[in-house]
Design a protein around this motif. Structure first.
Motif, PDB file in Angstrom:
ATOM      1  N   ALA A  42      14.201  -6.835   5.684  1.00  0.00           N
ATOM      2  CA  ALA A  42      13.026  -6.087   5.246  1.00  0.00           C
ATOM      3  C   ALA A  42      13.152  -5.706   3.768  1.00  0.00           C
ATOM      4  O   ALA A  42      12.180  -5.810   3.009  1.00  0.00           O
ATOM      5  CB  ALA A  42      12.852  -4.833   6.106  1.00  0.00           C
ATOM      6  N   ALA A  43      14.331  -5.288   3.352  1.00  0.00           N
ATOM      7  CA  ALA A  43      14.545  -4.924   1.949  1.00  0.00           C
ATOM      8  C   ALA A  43      14.403  -6.149   1.046  1.00  0.00           C
ATOM      9  O   ALA A  43      13.829  -6.058  -0.047  1.00  0.00           O
ATOM     10  CB  ALA A  43      15.927  -4.293   1.778  1.00  0.00           C
ATOM     11  N   HIS A  47      11.560  -6.619  -1.844  1.00  0.00           N
ATOM     12  CA  HIS A  47      11.936  -6.937  -3.228  1.00  0.00           C
ATOM     13  C   HIS A  47      11.182  -8.167  -3.738  1.00  0.00           C
ATOM     14  O   HIS A  47      10.676  -8.172  -4.865  1.00  0.00           O
ATOM     15  CB  HIS A  47      13.447  -7.163  -3.333  1.00  0.00           C
ATOM     16  CG  HIS A  47      13.884  -7.678  -4.661  1.00  0.00           C
ATOM     17  ND1 HIS A  47      13.901  -6.891  -5.798  1.00  0.00           N
ATOM     18  CD2 HIS A  47      14.303  -8.908  -5.051  1.00  0.00           C
ATOM     19  CE1 HIS A  47      14.307  -7.616  -6.818  1.00  0.00           C
ATOM     20  NE2 HIS A  47      14.559  -8.845  -6.388  1.00  0.00           N
ATOM     21  N   LEU A  48      11.094  -9.205  -2.901  1.00  0.00           N
ATOM     22  CA  LEU A  48      10.408 -10.430  -3.301  1.00  0.00           C
ATOM     23  C   LEU A  48       8.913 -10.202  -3.506  1.00  0.00           C
ATOM     24  O   LEU A  48       8.313 -10.753  -4.437  1.00  0.00           O
ATOM     25  CB  LEU A  48      10.641 -11.531  -2.269  1.00  0.00           C
ATOM     26  CG  LEU A  48      12.072 -12.067  -2.172  1.00  0.00           C
ATOM     27  CD1 LEU A  48      12.201 -13.030  -1.002  1.00  0.00           C
ATOM     28  CD2 LEU A  48      12.501 -12.738  -3.469  1.00  0.00           C
ATOM     29  N   VAL A  49       8.301  -9.382  -2.674  1.00  0.00           N
ATOM     30  CA  VAL A  49       6.880  -9.066  -2.829  1.00  0.00           C
ATOM     31  C   VAL A  49       6.668  -8.247  -4.096  1.00  0.00           C
ATOM     32  O   VAL A  49       5.759  -8.537  -4.891  1.00  0.00           O
ATOM     33  CB  VAL A  49       6.338  -8.317  -1.586  1.00  0.00           C
ATOM     34  CG1 VAL A  49       4.953  -7.747  -1.852  1.00  0.00           C
ATOM     35  CG2 VAL A  49       6.308  -9.247  -0.379  1.00  0.00           C
ATOM     36  N   ASP A  50       7.510  -7.248  -4.303  1.00  0.00           N
ATOM     37  CA  ASP A  50       7.381  -6.394  -5.492  1.00  0.00           C
ATOM     38  C   ASP A  50       7.575  -7.178  -6.796  1.00  0.00           C
ATOM     39  O   ASP A  50       6.921  -6.898  -7.795  1.00  0.00           O
ATOM     40  CB  ASP A  50       8.392  -5.238  -5.443  1.00  0.00           C
ATOM     41  CG  ASP A  50       8.065  -4.220  -4.356  1.00  0.00           C
ATOM     42  OD1 ASP A  50       6.920  -4.237  -3.842  1.00  0.00           O
ATOM     43  OD2 ASP A  50       8.955  -3.416  -4.016  1.00  0.00           O
ATOM     44  N   GLU A  55       3.816 -14.216  -2.185  1.00  0.00           N
ATOM     45  CA  GLU A  55       2.495 -13.614  -2.136  1.00  0.00           C
ATOM     46  C   GLU A  55       2.211 -13.113  -0.732  1.00  0.00           C
ATOM     47  O   GLU A  55       2.740 -13.637   0.242  1.00  0.00           O
ATOM     48  CB  GLU A  55       1.435 -14.643  -2.520  1.00  0.00           C
ATOM     49  CG  GLU A  55       1.562 -15.157  -3.936  1.00  0.00           C
ATOM     50  CD  GLU A  55       0.515 -16.210  -4.234  1.00  0.00           C
ATOM     51  OE1 GLU A  55      -0.535 -16.223  -3.566  1.00  0.00           O
ATOM     52  OE2 GLU A  55       0.767 -17.031  -5.123  1.00  0.00           O
ATOM     53  N   THR A  56       1.358 -12.118  -0.651  1.00  0.00           N
ATOM     54  CA  THR A  56       0.915 -11.635   0.642  1.00  0.00           C
ATOM     55  C   THR A  56      -0.604 -11.733   0.687  1.00  0.00           C
ATOM     56  O   THR A  56      -1.270 -11.835  -0.334  1.00  0.00           O
ATOM     57  CB  THR A  56       1.334 -10.165   0.877  1.00  0.00           C
ATOM     58  OG1 THR A  56       0.735  -9.357  -0.125  1.00  0.00           O
ATOM     59  CG2 THR A  56       2.837 -10.003   0.849  1.00  0.00           C
ATOM     60  N   GLY A  57      -1.121 -11.710   1.848  1.00  0.00           N
ATOM     61  CA  GLY A  57      -2.559 -11.776   2.028  1.00  0.00           C
ATOM     62  C   GLY A  57      -2.902 -12.600   3.265  1.00  0.00           C
ATOM     63  O   GLY A  57      -2.042 -13.233   3.878  1.00  0.00           O
TER      64      GLY A  57
END
Length: 67
Positions: A42-43, A47-50, A55-57
């Motif tokens: 999860a961490a 980190h990768l998203v931040d 990408e997310t969506g």
């Protein structure tokens, strides 16, 4: 205390409880490691998203959509 004395005198019961303690220790350790692995994953994802590396969506993480 009396139970411990009786168990030591009956070797089959003593072996059973030794094995039971071993199994309980393995299972509890396994659960702890699983929880630690999930927290690490999860961490890492956060980190990768931040950092913008992933990408997310809606539909972004779908593999091989309809063609």
């Amino acid at each position: 205390m009396a139970l411990i004395i009786v168990v030591r005198e009956i070797s089959d019961v003593h072996i059973f409880f030794q094995n039971l303690i071993f199994i309980v220790n393995i299972v509890s350790t396994s659960c702890k490691r699983n929880n630690e692995l999930r927290a690490f994953q999860a961490a890492t994802i956060k980190h990768l998203v931040d950092s913008g590396e992933i990408e997310t969506g809606k539909g972004v993480n779908q593999v091989g959509g309809l063609q």
